[in-house]
Motif scaffolding. Structure first.
Motif, short mmCIF file in Angstrom:
data_model
loop_
_atom_site.label_atom_id
_atom_site.label_comp_id
_atom_site.label_asym_id
_atom_site.label_seq_id
_atom_site.Cartn_x
_atom_site.Cartn_y
_atom_site.Cartn_z
N ALA A 182 0.83 -1.20 0.00
CA ALA A 182 0.00 0.00 0.00
C ALA A 182 0.86 1.25 0.00
O ALA A 182 0.53 2.26 -0.64
N GLU A 183 1.99 1.20 0.69
CA GLU A 183 2.89 2.35 0.71
C GLU A 183 3.53 2.59 -0.66
O GLU A 183 3.87 3.72 -1.00
N LYS A 184 3.70 1.51 -1.41
CA LYS A 184 4.33 1.62 -2.74
C LYS A 184 3.31 1.35 -3.85
O LYS A 184 3.66 0.79 -4.89
N ALA A 185 2.08 1.74 -3.62
CA ALA A 185 1.01 1.44 -4.58
C ALA A 185 1.31 2.02 -5.96
O ALA A 185 0.88 1.46 -6.99
N ALA A 186 2.03 3.12 -6.01
CA ALA A 186 2.33 3.74 -7.30
C ALA A 186 3.23 2.86 -8.16
O ALA A 186 3.26 3.00 -9.39
N ASN A 187 3.97 1.95 -7.52
CA ASN A 187 4.87 1.07 -8.27
C ASN A 187 4.18 -0.15 -8.86
O ASN A 187 4.76 -0.83 -9.72
N LEU A 188 2.97 -0.45 -8.40
CA LEU A 188 2.32 -1.70 -8.80
C LEU A 188 2.07 -1.81 -10.31
O LEU A 188 2.36 -2.86 -10.90
N PRO A 189 1.52 -0.77 -11.00
CA PRO A 189 1.31 -0.92 -12.45
C PRO A 189 2.60 -1.23 -13.20
O PRO A 189 2.63 -2.08 -14.09
N GLY A 190 3.71 -0.53 -12.84
CA GLY A 190 4.97 -0.80 -13.51
C GLY A 190 5.49 -2.19 -13.23
O GLY A 190 6.03 -2.86 -14.12
N LEU A 191 5.31 -2.66 -11.99
CA LEU A 191 5.76 -4.01 -11.64
C LEU A 191 4.93 -5.07 -12.36
O LEU A 191 5.47 -6.10 -12.80
N MET A 192 3.64 -4.83 -12.48
CA MET A 192 2.78 -5.77 -13.20
C MET A 192 3.23 -5.89 -14.65
O MET A 192 3.25 -6.99 -15.22
N TRP A 193 3.57 -4.78 -15.26
CA TRP A 193 4.08 -4.80 -16.64
C TRP A 193 5.42 -5.51 -16.70
O TRP A 193 5.72 -6.22 -17.66
N GLN A 194 6.25 -5.33 -15.68
CA GLN A 194 7.56 -5.96 -15.64
C GLN A 194 7.46 -7.48 -15.58
O GLN A 194 8.26 -8.19 -16.21
N PHE A 195 6.47 -7.99 -14.84
CA PHE A 195 6.33 -9.44 -14.67
C PHE A 195 5.42 -10.07 -15.72
O PHE A 195 5.19 -11.29 -15.68
N TRP A 254 13.46 -12.44 -0.75
CA TRP A 254 14.11 -11.19 -0.40
C TRP A 254 13.46 -10.56 0.83
O TRP A 254 14.11 -9.84 1.58
N GLY A 255 12.17 -10.81 1.01
CA GLY A 255 11.50 -10.31 2.21
C GLY A 255 11.16 -8.84 2.11
O GLY A 255 10.79 -8.33 1.05
N GLN A 256 11.27 -8.14 3.23
CA GLN A 256 10.90 -6.74 3.28
C GLN A 256 11.68 -5.93 2.25
O GLN A 256 12.87 -6.14 2.04
N GLY A 257 10.94 -5.01 1.63
CA GLY A 257 11.51 -4.21 0.57
C GLY A 257 11.11 -4.69 -0.80
O GLY A 257 11.20 -3.94 -1.78
N ARG A 258 10.64 -5.95 -0.90
CA ARG A 258 10.21 -6.52 -2.19
C ARG A 258 8.77 -7.01 -2.13
O ARG A 258 8.31 -7.69 -3.05
N TYR A 259 8.06 -6.67 -1.08
CA TYR A 259 6.68 -7.17 -0.94
C TYR A 259 5.74 -6.54 -1.96
O TYR A 259 4.69 -7.11 -2.26
N ASP A 260 6.10 -5.35 -2.48
CA ASP A 260 5.27 -4.78 -3.53
C ASP A 260 5.32 -5.65 -4.78
O ASP A 260 4.31 -5.76 -5.51
N GLU A 261 6.45 -6.30 -5.03
CA GLU A 261 6.55 -7.23 -6.16
C GLU A 261 5.67 -8.46 -5.93
O GLU A 261 5.05 -8.97 -6.88
N VAL A 262 5.64 -8.92 -4.69
CA VAL A 262 4.78 -10.07 -4.37
C VAL A 262 3.33 -9.75 -4.68
O VAL A 262 2.62 -10.56 -5.32
N VAL A 263 2.86 -8.58 -4.26
CA VAL A 263 1.47 -8.20 -4.49
C VAL A 263 1.21 -8.02 -5.98
O VAL A 263 0.16 -8.44 -6.50
#
Length: 285
Positions: free
Chosen positions: A72-85, A248-257
């Protein structure tokens, strides 16, 4: 049976009540056995677990809430990460599609060779049926682990593992469909000297193809999930990326979501499309 008829309606009623009581007794016994197995299994698992299950229930939501809060804190990164994966998701879908196609083709031949009244070698029917049982008996992940040891990591072991399990599962389902086919076209083709392959292709396949395709689409849904899971053991695809992100744990949980979101969206879309076309194939609606 003669005694019941001689006794009249009352004897029939008494016999029916006796059978009903026996059935209830059997049901109660089955429920008790099932409950005992559940209790025994829980106690065994709990005794071998590092921590007691009941002691850890209160912490059940700690890890998911940690993942969601960081995402939720890094919600702005989610669209880019979805495209990346997205390429990894496409690789997972490719694994599922190729393994489903190979497994379905193998399942067709196994089903025709193991169906009574259709088999090319009737004495070999038990052999082909046990072979399909063997393919279904081993989970995909077990086969994949063996193949990874032999072939190394990558999508190929996952594809082979899923294809083998799919061949056994679809072969069983296809054979049940074949048993309900009308044999009169086969008899007609036999009378004019058609070969076994011609009898199957012209007399059986047109009847059972809609159900075959329906089961194949259903199996494709299952294989998408299986190919994602196999990524955790080094078979590539979106599952492998999910494994790395969680390690990787904390710091990469936005990628998990982000991975969970695109995987969930893909599975829902496939499920909707598959259900629609299955209904068209089987029911014509």
């Amino acid at each position: 049976m003669t005694d019941v008829l001689v006794g009249g309606p009352q004897a029939v009623k008494d016999r029916y009540m006796e059978l009903a009581r026996q059935k209830q007794l059997y049901n109660v016994i089955i429920v008790i056995i099932f409950a005992l197995l559940m209790i025994g299994g829980y106690q065994l698992a709990n005794s071998r677990n590092a921590g007691g299950f009941l002691n850890g229930v209160g912490n059940f939501w700690d890890f998911p809430s940690e993942i969601v809060s960081e995402a939720a804190e890094k919600a702005a990164n989610l669209p880019g990460l979805m495209w990346q994966f997205l390429p990894s998701l496409i690789e997972t879908l490719n694994i599922a599609a190729v393994s489903t196609l190979i497994g379905a083709i193998a399942g067709v031949f196994l089903s025709l060779l193991s169906t009574r009244g259709l088999a090319r070698f009737p004495r070999m029917i038990p052999v082909f049926r046990r072979f399909m049982d063997t393919l279904r008996a081993f989970p995909e992940i077990v086969i994949a682990l063996v193949l990874i040891f032999i072939l190394g990591g990558g999508p190929v072991p996952a594809m082979i593992a899923i294809a083998l399990h799919t061949a056994g599962a679809l072969g069983k389902l296809f054979s049940e469909v074949n048993e309900n086919a009308d044999l009169r076209p086969v008899e007609g083709l036999t009378s004019v000297g058609a070969s076994w392959s011609q009898r199957m292709w012209l007399g059986i396949v047109p009847q059972v193809m809609p159900n075959w395709l329906s089961y194949t689409l259903l199996r494709f849904e299952i294989n998408v999930r299986a190919s994602a899971i196999l990524g955790f053991v080094g078979s590539g695809g979106i599952g492998y990326d999910l494994k790395l992100a969680m390690q990787w744990g904390q710091g990469r949980y936005d990628e998990v979501v982000a991975i969970f979101i695109i995987l969930f969206m893909a599975i829902v879309l496939i499920d909707q499309l598959s259900s629609r076309y299955r209904n068209r194939l089987v029911k014509g609606v």
